[in-house]
Structure formats: C-alpha cells, structure tokens
Design an enzyme around this catalytic site. Structure first.
Site, PDB file in Angstrom:
ATOM      1  CB  CYS A 137     -18.285  -7.182   5.453  1.00 39.48           C
ATOM      2  SG  CYS A 137     -17.740  -5.162   6.166  1.00 39.48           S
ATOM      3  CB  CYS A 143      -1.324  -0.074   1.301  1.00 36.43           C
ATOM      4  SG  CYS A 143      -2.269   1.589   1.549  1.00 36.43           S
ATOM      5  CB  CYS A 176     -18.746  -1.885   8.894  1.00 34.78           C
ATOM      6  SG  CYS A 176     -18.282  -2.174  10.046  1.00 34.78           S
ATOM      7  CB  CYS A 222      -2.365   4.304   7.952  1.00 37.53           C
ATOM      8  SG  CYS A 222      -3.007   4.562   6.589  1.00 37.53           S
ATOM      9  CB  CYS A 246      -1.487   0.376   8.059  1.00 36.03           C
ATOM     10  SG  CYS A 246      -2.223  -0.822   7.378  1.00 36.03           S
ATOM     11  NE  ARG A 271     -17.972  -6.287  13.933  1.00 40.18           N
ATOM     12  CZ  ARG A 271     -17.567  -6.535  12.547  1.00 40.18           C
ATOM     13  NH1 ARG A 271     -16.789  -6.071  12.140  1.00 40.18           N
ATOM     14  NH2 ARG A 271     -18.730  -6.307  11.910  1.00 40.18           N
ATOM     15  CB  CYS A 279     -14.614  -9.574   6.769  1.00 40.83           C
ATOM     16  SG  CYS A 279     -16.244  -9.188   8.508  1.00 40.83           S
TER      17      CYS A 279
HETATM   18  S1  SF4 Z   1      -5.076   1.062   6.597  1.00 39.70           S
HETATM   19 FE1  SF4 Z   1      -2.779   0.079   5.737  1.00 39.70          FE
HETATM   20  S2  SF4 Z   1      -3.790  -0.569   4.152  1.00 39.70           S
HETATM   21 FE2  SF4 Z   1      -5.555   0.810   4.644  1.00 39.70          FE
HETATM   22  S3  SF4 Z   1      -4.278   3.150   3.115  1.00 39.70           S
HETATM   23 FE3  SF4 Z   1      -3.989   2.889   5.300  1.00 39.70          FE
HETATM   24  S4  SF4 Z   1      -1.748   1.900   5.041  1.00 39.70           S
HETATM   25 FE4  SF4 Z   1      -2.886   0.948   3.557  1.00 39.70          FE
END
Ligand code: SF4
Length: 324
Positions: free
Chosen positions: A140, A64, A200, A68, A71, A270, A108
């Site tokens: 989902c 990705c 969700c 974030c 993550c 949840r 999911c």
């Molecule tokens: S949460 Fe993780 S997978 Fe989703 S956009 Fe952010 S960095 Fe990318």
C-alpha cells in the site's frame, strides 16, 4: 435503541442513517458493551476471528509544504522528528524484512508531501514487484495527491492499494488544513478507483470536530466503499498546532470504532495511531469492532512492543490474518 436488532439489520443489508450512526457515538456508557456486541456481530460475520497486521515504512519524512494541523511533518510543525528525503532501496528492503518479521499482511510505504515527484514514484515503484515476489505481502502506498496517470502507473507496477485519508468531514476540513481542499482529496480517491486500485482511507478523531463530523466522514467512506479504513486517534504532538489538545476518552474511542464498523460493515477497519494512548487498558475491546491494526509503530510516533500486541491477540482468541 435496540443494538442487537441494528446489527441484524446491517447484516441484512441496511445502511445506517446519519441519525443511527450518531446514536452509536452518543450512546450511554452503560450501553457500551451492547454497542460493541452489535459491532462484533458484524465484524465476526465478515472477518471471523482474524486480525490483519500492517507494517509502516516512513519512506520520506517531514519537508512537506502543506499545513495539516495534526501532522508533525508539515511546514508549520516544530515537532522534534527525523526529517529526511526519500530513503534508498536498501532501506526499503530492510523495512520489508522487518514487516515480514512482524507478521504483516500489508506493507505500507508512506511518503510525506503534497504530491510525489515522478522520480520518487519511479524509485519506489520499481521495487514493488521484487518485494512482493520475495515476501508475498500486499503493498500500500501513501504518497499524497495522485493524478489518474500516476495512479495507473502504480497499479501497473503491482501496488495493491493507495492510502489517502479524508481525515474528517468536508465541513471541518478547512479548520485543519488550508493548503489543499477536501475536494482535492476526494479527486485523488476517484483517480485511485478509476485506476483499479484498492482504496485505504480513514480519519483522525479528536481534533475538535463534532460527533456529527465523524458520522459525515464515516458515511462518505461508506459511499466510496473503501476497502480499508484506518481510524486514528489524535496524538497531539508537541510542536504541532494541536499540541496538548485532548478531548478523547477510551469509551468514546470504542463507540467511534463501533460506529465505523456498523457504517462500513465489510471494510477492513483498522485501529491506527493513538490506540495505545487513547484506548489504554481498553485496547483489546477495540478489536471487537476493528479487524486490523498496525504493529511496530507509526509514522512519527512509536507504538508499543509488537510482542504485547501478539499477547493481546492470543488472550482474545483472535488469529493473525497471515502466518509466516
Ligand atoms: S499530512 Fe503531513 S505530510 Fe501529508 S500533506 Fe499534510 S502536512 Fe504534508
């Protein structure tokens, strides 16, 4: 605060103010059982003794371009996780079998990345009708930012619900992500709603936000009337910017769940990632506020054996939402 009276007010239609929600989060530890009892009163009214089980397929992992901080799949993460492109149909079917074996009510499918490509959406969407017909569970998708057109396409092929977490407050959001905005996430939720899909959306607690940020998130989700609300407790994975960050206590986590229940009384609440680590031996108490949980692990972290979760439900006298 008279917690029992607050529960009565919520059942009579009162919406918690920010001040009341903050009072739940900052309540004294000796009030914890009273706070939970108030949450349970509301939970029992809408959901009885039922617990919805959810099973997660990580259909595309890592790779990705977003940043974030929490993550393990982001471009700035050095976490040792499996990274792979979109799985094939056989893998989705295999996961569907596993979801059924885990007694999941909702299956999911998560795809890493900022936005899904049309090819990815088509590849997954075409599997939805057959899988729903074979297993009967609700599907989902968690696929990043969605346009209205994409959301409509997913609705047309039988997807029931879209997961897209707001994660935290608007104020704190720039501290955990700089490559997209809170508003973009809200826009996706608006598209999901306009397409007629269920929402969700939840958050992650324990990233350095204040209790007021958690309240702001809860009230935003209440305004959006989300159908499902996953509460994650940060797993500060090695290799991510938040590695080793640990501010949560089991008692605070329970207050968080109680606050989300009282602010979102009719929502499927949840307990998501981090419950094993942060609630620890207090996990069963979380289900007096929440009525839903994942079984069989998370996106990039293992959970505990599902058998232990079933034993916990039995000990509580709670029942699975759907039996197979
Ligand atoms: S949460 Fe993780 S997978 Fe989703 S956009 Fe952010 S960095 Fe990318």
């Amino acid at each position: 605060m008279n917690w029992s009276a607050l529960a009565e007010q919520v059942l009579a239609g009162h919406r918690l103010t920010a001040r009341e929600a903050l009072a739940v989060l900052t309540s004294a530890d000796e009030d914890l059982l009273d706070v939970l009892a108030a949450a349970y009163r509301v939970r029992r009214h809408w959901f009885g003794d039922r617990v919805s089980l959810n099973f997660l397929l990580n259909a595309k992992s890592g790779l990705c371009g977003e940043d974030c901080a929490y993550c393990a799949q982001s471009r700035i993460s050095r976490a040792k996780i499996a990274r792979y492109p979109l799985v094939d149909a056989a893998t989705v079917w295999q996961a569907a079998e596993a979801a059924a074996a885990h007694h999941a009510r909702t299956f999911c499918w998560a795809v890493s990345g900022r936005v899904p490509s049309d090819m990815e959406l088509d590849a997954l969407a075409t599997l939805v009708p057959e899988i729903k017909a074979r297993f009967g569970f609700r599907v989902c998708f968690s696929v990043g930012l969605l346009s209205l057109e994409q959301a409509r396409r997913l609705k047309a092929c039988g997807v029931d619900r879209i997961n897209h977490n707001l994660n935290t407050s608007r104020r704190f959001y720039p501290k955990i992500c700089t490559t997209h905005t809170y508003q973009q996430r809200l826009n996706t939720l608006r598209n999901v709603r306009r397409a007629g899909l269920e929402i969700c959306s939840g958050g992650i607690v324990g990233m350095g936000e204040t209790p007021a940020d958690v309240v702001a998130l809860a009230l935003e989700l209440s305004r959006l009337e989300v159908e499902a609300l996953p509460v994650n407790f940060l797993l500060p994975l090695a290799g991510t910017p938040l590695a080793g960050f640990q501010v949560l206590t089991p008692r605070y986590c329970l207050k968080v769940l109680a606050m989300f229940r009282l602010t979102n009384p009719k929502t499927e609440l949840r307990i998501a990632a981090g419950r094993e680590v942060h609630l620890g031996p207090l996990q069963p108490l979380g289900l007096f506020a929440a009525n839903s949980m994942f079984v069989g692990g998370y996106l990039t972290a293992k959970g505990r054996p599902a058998e232990e979760d079933y034993q916990m439900l039995e000990a509580l006298g709670f029942s699975r939402d759907v039996d197979w």
